[in-house]
Write a protein that holds these residues in place. Structure first.
Motif, short mmCIF file in Angstrom:
data_model
loop_
_atom_site.label_atom_id
_atom_site.label_comp_id
_atom_site.label_asym_id
_atom_site.label_seq_id
_atom_site.Cartn_x
_atom_site.Cartn_y
_atom_site.Cartn_z
N ASN A 199 3.30 3.45 -5.47
CA ASN A 199 3.10 3.30 -4.03
C ASN A 199 3.01 1.83 -3.62
O ASN A 199 3.47 1.44 -2.55
N GLU A 200 2.41 1.02 -4.47
CA GLU A 200 2.25 -0.40 -4.16
C GLU A 200 3.49 -1.20 -4.53
O GLU A 200 3.87 -2.13 -3.82
N TYR A 201 4.14 -0.84 -5.64
CA TYR A 201 5.19 -1.69 -6.18
C TYR A 201 6.60 -1.09 -6.18
O TYR A 201 7.57 -1.83 -6.34
N GLY A 202 6.73 0.22 -5.99
CA GLY A 202 8.04 0.81 -6.21
C GLY A 202 8.67 1.63 -5.11
O GLY A 202 9.81 2.08 -5.24
N ILE A 203 7.95 1.85 -4.01
CA ILE A 203 8.48 2.65 -2.90
C ILE A 203 9.17 1.74 -1.90
O ILE A 203 8.71 0.63 -1.64
N ALA A 204 10.26 2.22 -1.31
CA ALA A 204 10.97 1.43 -0.30
C ALA A 204 10.01 0.96 0.79
O ALA A 204 9.14 1.72 1.24
N GLU A 216 3.79 -2.05 5.81
CA GLU A 216 2.67 -2.99 5.89
C GLU A 216 1.75 -2.83 4.67
O GLU A 216 2.21 -2.86 3.55
N ASN A 217 0.45 -2.56 4.89
CA ASN A 217 -0.49 -2.55 3.77
C ASN A 217 -1.07 -1.16 3.53
O ASN A 217 -2.19 -1.02 3.06
N PHE A 218 -0.29 -0.12 3.83
CA PHE A 218 -0.83 1.24 3.75
C PHE A 218 -1.30 1.59 2.34
O PHE A 218 -2.34 2.22 2.17
N ALA A 219 -0.53 1.21 1.32
CA ALA A 219 -0.88 1.59 -0.05
C ALA A 219 -2.27 1.10 -0.43
O ALA A 219 -3.06 1.83 -1.06
N GLN A 220 -2.61 -0.15 -0.07
CA GLN A 220 -3.92 -0.69 -0.42
C GLN A 220 -5.04 -0.07 0.42
O GLN A 220 -6.16 0.12 -0.07
N LEU A 253 10.10 -7.47 -3.40
CA LEU A 253 10.20 -7.32 -1.95
C LEU A 253 8.90 -6.81 -1.35
O LEU A 253 8.44 -7.30 -0.32
N ARG A 254 8.30 -5.82 -2.01
CA ARG A 254 7.07 -5.23 -1.47
C ARG A 254 5.90 -6.23 -1.48
O ARG A 254 4.99 -6.12 -0.67
N GLN A 255 5.94 -7.21 -2.38
CA GLN A 255 4.86 -8.19 -2.44
C GLN A 255 5.17 -9.45 -1.63
O GLN A 255 4.30 -10.32 -1.47
N ALA A 256 6.39 -9.57 -1.14
CA ALA A 256 6.81 -10.79 -0.44
C ALA A 256 6.16 -10.89 0.94
O ALA A 256 5.94 -9.89 1.62
#
Length: 469
Positions: free
Chosen positions: A177-182, A188-192, A260-263
Motif C-alpha cells: 500500500n505504501e510502496y507498490g500501489i499506483a 496523497e498520504n492515505f497509506a500512512q 514515484l510513491r515516495q517522491a
C-alpha cells in the motif's frame, strides 16, 4: 528548512498530487444515500460469499442508508481493519460487485459496493480506536513484515490481548500500500494514515529498518517469542533473459512505482519523455503504463506474449489503460533490447506469437518498437534470505502453508504474497493475516489440551466482546 524552501516543497507536492488525482472520486452524501437504497439486502448475500474478508456487506450498506456511517465502518472493520485501502484497490468488479444480483437485472449495474465502503470508512467518526483490546494474555508474537497481511495479523492479535512486535525492513509500514500501489489509487498520504489508525489500538511495537536475515533471524524470533508470523512479501523481479537487460533504462516497474510513491518533486524522477515500452500483463504493468502517461510520456506501449483474454489484469484495469491512451500489443514476444553505439536504449524487437495445441509458439513475423526506456512487469518472486538457516518448506517459489496459515516450522505462520495462497490481492492478504492471528491466539491460549468447543469458546467470547465494545 527555510520558508522559501517550504513554499517550494508545497508547490512541488501540490503539482504531483494534481497529476495523480484519485481515479475513483468519492461519493457525495447524496450519491451514497441513493446508491445504498439500491441494495436488496439479500438473505443469502452472494456479495459476502465473494468477499475474501467476509465483510457483512448488506449490513454496512443498511447502516449507510440509515445515515449511520460510524456503524457501517465498524461493521467493515470487524472483518477487515484495512477496509479503507481495500475499498480503493480491491478488484470489486471480479469479487463482490460481480456477485451482486443487480447484475442480473436489465440495468446490469451492480451496487457500487467499493465506493460505499469507502464512503463509510472515510466519514466515520470514532472516539479513539473503534475496538477495545481484550485482557492481556501475557503472550508475545513476532510479525515479520508490516504490509497488509502483517498489519492485519498484528491488529487482530493485539485485539485479542496479545503483545506484538512487528519487524519491518523499510523505514515506513504499509508494504504494498505504501510502496507498490499506483499513485492514483491510494492518493496523497492515505497509506500512512491507515497505518496510524491500525496501530492506535495499542499493544503493537514496530521496529523499522529491521530485515530478516540481516538484522534478525527466524531462529532467534522463535526463541524470544511465543509465535512468529511471516509476511515478507515478494522481493525479487523475474527476468526477461535478454542481452542488455542490465542497461540503466531497463527498469523494474515495482522499483519505479516505489520511487514515484515516495517522491515529492518530479525532478526526483527520470521520466522518459518520448516513448516507453512496458512488458507484462498484470495490474503492475497497467499501473506503471498509466502512471507514465500521467507523468508525460508521449507514447506508452504495453506488450504481452498472449492475448487480452489471458491477461491477469482485469477487464476493468485494461480499460483504465485504454482510457489513458496506452497502446496494448498482444501476441508479441520480446526478442531483443536494442541499444546504440553509446549504450542508449533505442527500442525493442518482438516476434509475433500464436497458440498451437495449447502451446505458445513464435511466428515468422518480427517487428520493432522504438523507445527510450523499458519497464519490466513480468512478475515478482520471493527471495528468502540466503543467510537464514531456518527455512519453512518452499513450494513453487513461495512459502507453503497448511491449515490456518501454519508453515512446516512449528510455531511459524505465514501470509500474504510470500505464500502461494490466492491471487496476491490486498484483501486476501488482510484475510490471511486475520485468520493466522486467530489461529495463533487459539494455539497459544488453548495449548494445554487439544482444542475443543469448550476450550475455544472462551477465546471466541473474548473476540466477540472486543469487537462489540
Amino acid at each position: 528548512m527555510n520558508m522559501d524552501n517550504s513554499v517550494n516543497y508545497s508547490q512541488q507536492q501540490l503539482a504531483l498530487n494534481q497529476m495523480f488525482k484519485d481515479i475513483n472520486p468519492a461519493l457525495s452524501a447524496r450519491q451514497a444515500g441513493i446508491e445504498s437504497s439500491r441494495c436488496y439486502y439479500c438473505y443469502d448475500a452472494p456479495c459476502i460469499k465473494a468477499c475474501p474478508s467476509k465483510i457483512n456487506i448488506p449490513s454496512f450498506i443498511a447502516s449507510i442508508h440509515a445515515d449511520d456511517l460510524t456503524g457501517a465502518a465498524k461493521t467493515i472493520y470487524k472483518e477487515n481493519i484495512m477496509g479503507g485501502s481495500c475499498a480503493r484497490v480491491c478488484p470489486t468488479e471480479i469479487l463482490c460487485e460481480q456477485a451482486c444480483v443487480r447484475n442480473k437485472e436489465e440495468e446490469k449495474a451492480p451496487v457500487r459496493i467499493g465506493l460505499l465502503q469507502r464512503h463509510a470508512t472515510d466519514n466515520a467518526e470514532f472516539d479513539g480506536h473503534p475496538f477495545e483490546r481484550a485482557v492481556s494474555t501475557g503472550k508475545r508474537i513476532a510479525v515479520v513484515g508490516a504490509g497488509p497481511a502483517g498489519l492485519s495479523c498484528a491488529h487482530r492479535l493485539s485485539l485479542l490481548g496479545n503483545d506484538v512486535d512487528v519487524f519491518e525492513a523499510e523505514d515506513k509500514a504499509g508494504g504494498l500500500n505504501e510502496y507498490g500501489i499506483a499513485k492514483y489509487k491510494l492518493t496523497e498520504n492515505f497509506a500512512q494514515k491507515e497505518v496510524d489508525f491500525i496501530l492506535s489500538i495499542g499493544g503493537i511495537t514496530v521496529h523499522y529498518e529491521t530485515a530478516l536475515g540481516r538484522d534478525i533471524t527466524l531462529d532467534k524470533l522463535k526463541e524470544d517469542f511465543d509465535a512468529v508470523f511471516l509476511s515478507i512479501g515478494l522481493q525479487d523481479t523475474s527476468s526477461l533473459y535478454l542481452d542488455n537487460e542490465d542497461n540503466e533504462m531497463v527498469i523494474n516497474s515495482v522499483d519505479y512505482i516505489k520511487e514515484l510513491r515516495q517522491a515529492t518533486d518530479l525532478k526526483q524522477l527520470d521520466i522518459p519523455k518520448d516513448s516507453a515500452v512496458v512488458i507484462g500483463a498484470g495490474n503492475t504493468a497497467i499501473d506503471i503504463a498509466c502512471q507514465l502517461k500521467r507523468l508525460g510520456t508521449e507514447e506508452v506501449t504495453l506488450v504481452y506474449r498472449r492475448g487480452e483474454e489471458q491477461m491477469s489484469a482485469t477487464k476493468h484495469e485494461q480499460q483504465i489503460a485504454k482510457n489513458h491512451q496506452v497502446r496494448i500489443k498482444t501476441w508479441s514476444q520480446p526478442e531483443s533490447i536494442d541499444v546504440d553505439d553509446n549504450g542508449k536504449v533505442t527500442g525493442m524487437s518482438f516476434r509475433k506469437t500464436y497458440l498451437e495445441d495449447g502451446k505458445l509458439k513464435g511466428g515468422d513475423v518480427q517487428f520493432d518498437v522504438a523507445c527510450s526506456a523499458i519497464f519490466k512487469a513480468v512478475g515478482q518472486k520471493m527471495a528468502y534470505p540466503e543467510t537464514e538457516q531456518l527455512i519453512p518448506t518452499i513450494s513453487n517459489g513461495k512459502i507453503a502453508t497448511f491449515h490456518n496459515q501454519l508453515t512446516s516450522v512449528d510455531g511459524v505462520f505465514a501470509g500474504g504474497d510470500c505464500t502461494g495462497v490466492g491471487q496476491d490481492l490486498t484483501v486476501e492478504a488482510v484475510q490471511q493475516g486475520k485468520l493466522a492471528a486467530i489461529a495463533i491466539n487459539e494455539q497459544l491460549n488453548a495449548s494445554i489440551a487439544t482444542p475443543t468447543t469448550s476450550t475455544i469458546a472462551p477465546i471466541n467470547a473474548a473476540l466477540n466482546k472486543a469487537l462489540s465494545a
